[in-house]
Design a protein around this motif. Sequence first.
Motif, PDB file in Angstrom:
ATOM      1  N   PHE A  35     -46.157 -36.121  82.654  1.00 55.78           N
ATOM      2  CA  PHE A  35     -45.318 -36.896  83.402  1.00 55.78           C
ATOM      3  C   PHE A  35     -44.034 -37.345  82.306  1.00 55.78           C
ATOM      4  O   PHE A  35     -44.350 -37.592  81.036  1.00 55.78           O
ATOM      5  N   TYR A  37     -41.731 -40.647  82.534  1.00 56.67           N
ATOM      6  CA  TYR A  37     -41.209 -42.008  83.245  1.00 56.67           C
ATOM      7  C   TYR A  37     -39.942 -42.470  82.652  1.00 56.67           C
ATOM      8  O   TYR A  37     -39.886 -42.382  81.425  1.00 56.67           O
ATOM      9  N   GLN A  39     -37.658 -46.055  82.082  1.00 54.64           N
ATOM     10  CA  GLN A  39     -37.584 -47.627  82.219  1.00 54.64           C
ATOM     11  C   GLN A  39     -36.306 -47.896  81.940  1.00 54.64           C
ATOM     12  O   GLN A  39     -35.896 -47.893  80.760  1.00 54.64           O
ATOM     13  N   SER A  44     -39.070 -51.918  85.617  1.00 54.78           N
ATOM     14  CA  SER A  44     -40.350 -51.434  85.718  1.00 54.78           C
ATOM     15  C   SER A  44     -40.146 -49.755  85.470  1.00 54.78           C
ATOM     16  O   SER A  44     -39.216 -49.026  85.871  1.00 54.78           O
ATOM     17  N   PRO A  45     -41.137 -49.047  84.911  1.00 56.03           N
ATOM     18  CA  PRO A  45     -41.076 -47.854  84.804  1.00 56.03           C
ATOM     19  C   PRO A  45     -41.299 -47.024  86.077  1.00 56.03           C
ATOM     20  O   PRO A  45     -41.795 -47.749  86.984  1.00 56.03           O
ATOM     21  N   LEU A  47     -41.455 -43.055  87.957  1.00 59.99           N
ATOM     22  CA  LEU A  47     -41.733 -41.721  87.623  1.00 59.99           C
ATOM     23  C   LEU A  47     -40.414 -40.854  87.651  1.00 59.99           C
ATOM     24  O   LEU A  47     -39.593 -40.657  88.670  1.00 59.99           O
ATOM     25  N   LEU A  88     -35.417 -46.149  78.592  1.00 60.08           N
ATOM     26  CA  LEU A  88     -36.782 -45.797  77.633  1.00 60.08           C
ATOM     27  C   LEU A  88     -37.386 -44.631  78.437  1.00 60.08           C
ATOM     28  O   LEU A  88     -37.480 -44.876  79.775  1.00 60.08           O
ATOM     29  N   TYR A  90     -40.613 -42.465  78.642  1.00 68.12           N
ATOM     30  CA  TYR A  90     -42.060 -42.158  78.277  1.00 68.12           C
ATOM     31  C   TYR A  90     -42.345 -40.859  78.500  1.00 68.12           C
ATOM     32  O   TYR A  90     -42.275 -40.515  79.817  1.00 68.12           O
ATOM     33  N   LEU A 104     -53.283 -42.843  82.721  1.00 73.88           N
ATOM     34  CA  LEU A 104     -51.934 -42.105  81.958  1.00 73.88           C
ATOM     35  C   LEU A 104     -51.956 -42.518  80.411  1.00 73.88           C
ATOM     36  O   LEU A 104     -52.099 -43.764  80.269  1.00 73.88           O
ATOM     37  N   PHE A 106     -49.718 -42.844  77.533  1.00 82.21           N
ATOM     38  CA  PHE A 106     -47.976 -42.952  77.090  1.00 82.21           C
ATOM     39  C   PHE A 106     -48.116 -42.530  75.898  1.00 82.21           C
ATOM     40  O   PHE A 106     -48.528 -43.050  74.865  1.00 82.21           O
ATOM     41  N   GLY A 107     -46.745 -42.009  75.448  1.00 86.38           N
ATOM     42  CA  GLY A 107     -46.087 -42.030  74.319  1.00 86.38           C
ATOM     43  C   GLY A 107     -45.593 -43.089  73.928  1.00 86.38           C
ATOM     44  O   GLY A 107     -45.478 -44.224  74.646  1.00 86.38           O
TER      45      GLY A 107
END
Lengths: 116, 113
Positions: A35, A37, A39, A44-45, A47, A88, A90, A104, A106-107
């Motif tokens: 995925f 995402y 932000q 908020s983040p 998809l 940002l 992700y 999930l 996340f990186g």
Amino acid sequence: GDSVTQTEGLVTLTEGLPVMLNCTYQTIYSNPFLFWYVQHLNESPRLLLKSFTDNKRTEHQGFHATLHKSSSSFHLQKSSAQLSDSALYYCALSDRLGGSNAKLTFGKGTKLSVKS
Amino acid sequence: GPKVLQIPSHQIIDMGQMVTLNCDPVSNHLYFYWYKQILGQQMEFLVNFYNGKVMEKSKLFKDQFSVERPDGSYFTLKIQPTALEDSAVYFCASRTANTGQLYFGEGSKLTVL
């Protein structure tokens, strides 16, 4: 456990130039779900893209990414950056699409700053 | 689109006090999550919750943390007692049974003094 590695830190681009944000992952599962995402500041983040099919390009809102299991990559691209793309980003990995234990990973996130 | 609501949006408390962060997930969602984001850093997974139980939690989910969703009301994250390092934005997220797509709330910014 699972891990996701993204382009580190801040990427600064001039409007109109192409965007490429790198994402590679590690997982023991042979069928991961990837995925992206996004932000935006003070939001908020949400998809942006998702994929679980090897070598198939997925697109949304001008962005695209292709999951390559051979290289464990899911890079995010866009042909021409816009000021509104500053956010940002992700990359995230799940070892399953649903079910009770899906989570999930996340990186660290890549901050994209687009300037005029 | 579907919305996850979080209350409060911002809370300032003294170290050692208790705080409860509330999340109203999307109505037909069954899986709930909390993530923690320290300013300027990545989001990190805390816990996921399904059918009244914690399914998985990370090392960040200390003994002082607890989650519950009594009788289909708010999904809550309680921290008791709070510590300075708990200062962060806490994001609640929810999803349906069949998709990995998470819907995030706007976050609750917690400041512990």
